[in-house]
Design an enzyme around this catalytic site. Structure first.
Site, short mmCIF file in Angstrom:
data_model
loop_
_atom_site.label_atom_id
_atom_site.label_comp_id
_atom_site.label_asym_id
_atom_site.label_seq_id
_atom_site.Cartn_x
_atom_site.Cartn_y
_atom_site.Cartn_z
CB CYS A 176 -0.92 -0.01 1.21
SG CYS A 176 -1.91 -1.51 1.29
CE1 TYR A 207 0.04 9.29 1.07
CE2 TYR A 207 -1.31 11.06 0.18
CZ TYR A 207 -1.08 10.10 1.13
OH TYR A 207 -1.96 9.93 2.18
CD GLU A 249 -4.71 0.44 -0.31
OE1 GLU A 249 -4.74 1.49 -0.96
OE2 GLU A 249 -5.06 0.38 0.87
#
Length: 578
Positions: A176, A207, A249
């Site tokens: 993830c 991110y 995910e």
């Protein structure tokens, strides 16, 4: 004809130097798993959610709904880290896990502030959806030692069992972290650094930051360290957990409610339940890992000396395996040299801001057409294709290695009852039987094959080629003839998937031309005549921007744009989605 002195040489040549013999350092098991399951990450990247987000046009309510669910993920991570820290038997491991847990707890406390820094405000409450629950339940069950196929349950007694559970836990977390790092970096790479109006840029920056990458690497490092003492069977368990985690995910992002029109997946955006989709595809090095001409020559070299031709006299029957290989190598070398010379003669002039000139390209490729026909005539004259048994050819076809994801894509196309689709394989291959055998399993015998054929007497080849598709011009003729039968369709969308010079005209004539691989000769010719090569994901993001601005997202032939991909997963994610 596309030949080379060996399968390795041919692969390196056609794929731009990246041959099958190249050894890649895959690192520890976490990195190996991320490479092995990269296709899953691509399906997430090509989801409507991330294509819209990358375009900057994702509906803000959709974005807020998604990130409001982070609280459930973060709580699950914090609890999983707590359990894993308790299971780890090494002080350094426990310290590293503790630091990761502190990072998650801090992010959980500061989530609202972080989201405000991104330019948004979270809704007053977050309702946990089914896709979120599936992952968090899976993670917490794993962290508690409840792993399918494992006997670890109840009180985890021995230090080894405890370490094993900690390894399993991080095997379910690491993918993830890697998925977010992968997606954000892919989006970051196509953003205009001077564009300050992209409303999701701060989320992307977060991110794709060095800090987040460091956390992802630390998580993967812990997986590697905790797995050192595990058996092969236990490593397989981690691999399954890793795969399951990334699938959950991907399903999470696919489940995000998107109310706006999107360009992906193509089957949804164009409502292919009402219109017809015609897919065209090259075969050699587009579907296959090796060129079929080299495979047919190898069959001849291996089997001819042992073949009983029932009295049928031929030069091949008297030729030794060594002589056959020598003849083939001479043909291969000559073809390679003369092909390069032909391409060089076409691309000798400079290309500076060249405008797309399809007419001149087609005329230039007529030179290549004459060359290909001369080379095929040499092959026939040499006799290297004489004496092949049809059963050997079919067996080789059944064992043919296809590119990763190719077979799955066509199987999913064929079994999708909601799509009005047909698939045509257009190939220079000398032997249609080889292609049909390669697609004989998994209901893929419905694929229509258009290629040359070998001539037979009593199921043994005579050495002659029944010539049908020898050049880019003849491929285009076959392409157009097929579309004539579709002219009565109210709506028809064409996609051509190819990877070699012979595909250029068809790629450009299709509504959507997708180039797989990195053939240097095709790139040279394309550049010469003003063709633009655009990575597919980048192109889809641009299309999504146009759609958000009220423009049509229709695909048009002869645009001068070819969309490039590195693997079949990109093609499937674009056309079919999850």
């Amino acid at each position: 004809m596309k030949t080379a002195t060996s399968w390795k040489d041919l692969k390196e040549r056609e794929m731009g130097g990246a041959g099958v013999a190249v050894v890649v350092d895959e690192g520890g098991i976490a990195k190996r798993f991320s490479i092995k399951f990269r296709d899953e990450s691509i399906f997430a990247l090509y989801s409507p959610f991330f294509v819209c987000l990358a375009s900057g046009a994702l509906d803000s309510d959709t974005f807020l709904h998604c990130i409001s669910l982070d609280v459930h993920f973060l709580k699950a991570y914090a609890r999983a880290y707590e359990l894993a820290e308790d299971c780890a038997d090494d002080d350094d491991d426990r310290s590293a896990i503790r630091n990761l847990r502190k990072r998650v707890v801090k992010k959980l406390r500061m989530q609202d502030k972080l989201v405000r820094e991104w330019g948004f405000a979270l809704p007053s409450e977050s309702i946990c959806d089914n896709a979120t629950t599936k992952y968090t339940d899976f993670l917490l069950a794993t962290a508690s030692g409840k792993v399918e196929g494992e006997r670890v349950s109840g009180k985890i007694a021995t230090p080894f069992e405890r370490t094993k559970v900690a390894a399993y836990t991080f095997g379910a977390v690491a993918p993830c972290m890697r998925l977010f790092a992968f997606i954000s970096s892919e989006i970051q790479a196509i953003l205009d650094p001077d564009d300050s109006n992209h409303i999701y840029k701060r989320w992307i920056d977060h991110y794709s930051s060095e800090d987040f990458e460091a956390a992802a690497l630390q998580t993967e490092d812990i997986v590697d360290k905790l797995s050192v003492s595990l058996t092969g069977d236990e490593l397989e368990v981690i691999e399954k957990l890793y795969h399951q985690a990334i699938k959950l995910e991907v399903e999470f992002f696919a489940a995000q409610p998107i109310s706006q029109p999107t360009v992906v997946p193509l089957s949804r955006g164009h409502d292919l339940t009402e219109s017809h989709l015609t897919i065209f595809c090259d075969f050699d090095l587009t579907c296959t890992a090796f060129d079929s001409s080299a495979i047919l020559a190898e069959i001849a070299i291996i089997t001819a000396p042992k073949e009983d031709l029932d009295g049928y006299e031929s030069q091949l029957a008297r030729m030794s395996s060594a002589d056959l290989r020598k003849t083939w190598n001479v043909l291969s070398t000559q073809y390679t040299e003369e092909f390069d010379q032909c391409v060089q003669s076409i691309t000798s002039s400079e290309t500076v801001d060249q405008k797309f000139d399809y007419g001149s390209m087609r005329k230039a490729l007529e030179q290549l057409a004459d060359f290909e026909k001369r080379e095929n005539a040499k092959v026939v004259q040499s006799g290297v294709l004489m004496g092949l048994n049809l059963e050997d050819i079919k067996l080789a076809g059944q064992r043919l290695i296809l590119q990763d994801g190719c077979r799955r894509f066509f199987q999913n196309i064929v079994k999708n009852e909601n799509l009005k689709t047909d698939v045509h394989v257009l190939s220079y291959c000398w032997c249609g039987d080889l292609i049909r055998s390669a697609f004989s399993s998994g209901d893929l015998n419905v694929l229509n094959v258009h290629s040359n054929e070998l001539a037979y007497e009593k199921s043994v080849t005579t050495g002659e080629i029944v010539k049908k598709v020898e050049s880019p011009i003849e491929k285009l003729q076959a392409f157009n003839n097929i579309l004539k039968d579709r002219s009565r369709e109210a709506k028809n969308l064409t996609v051509y998937i190819g990877g070699s010079v012979g595909d250029l005209l068809c790629l450009l004539e299709a509504d959507i031309g997708i180039l797989i691989g990195s053939s240097s000769s095709l790139r040279k010719l394309g550049d010469q005549f003003g063709v633009k090569f655009v990575p597919l994901f980048s192109g889809l993001v641009m299309k999504q921007k146009e759609l958000a601005e009220g423009n049509s997202a229709n695909w048009k032939p002869l645009s001068g744009i070819l969309y490039t991909v590195t693997c079949w997963a990109e093609i499937e994610a674009f056309i079919l989605g999850l």
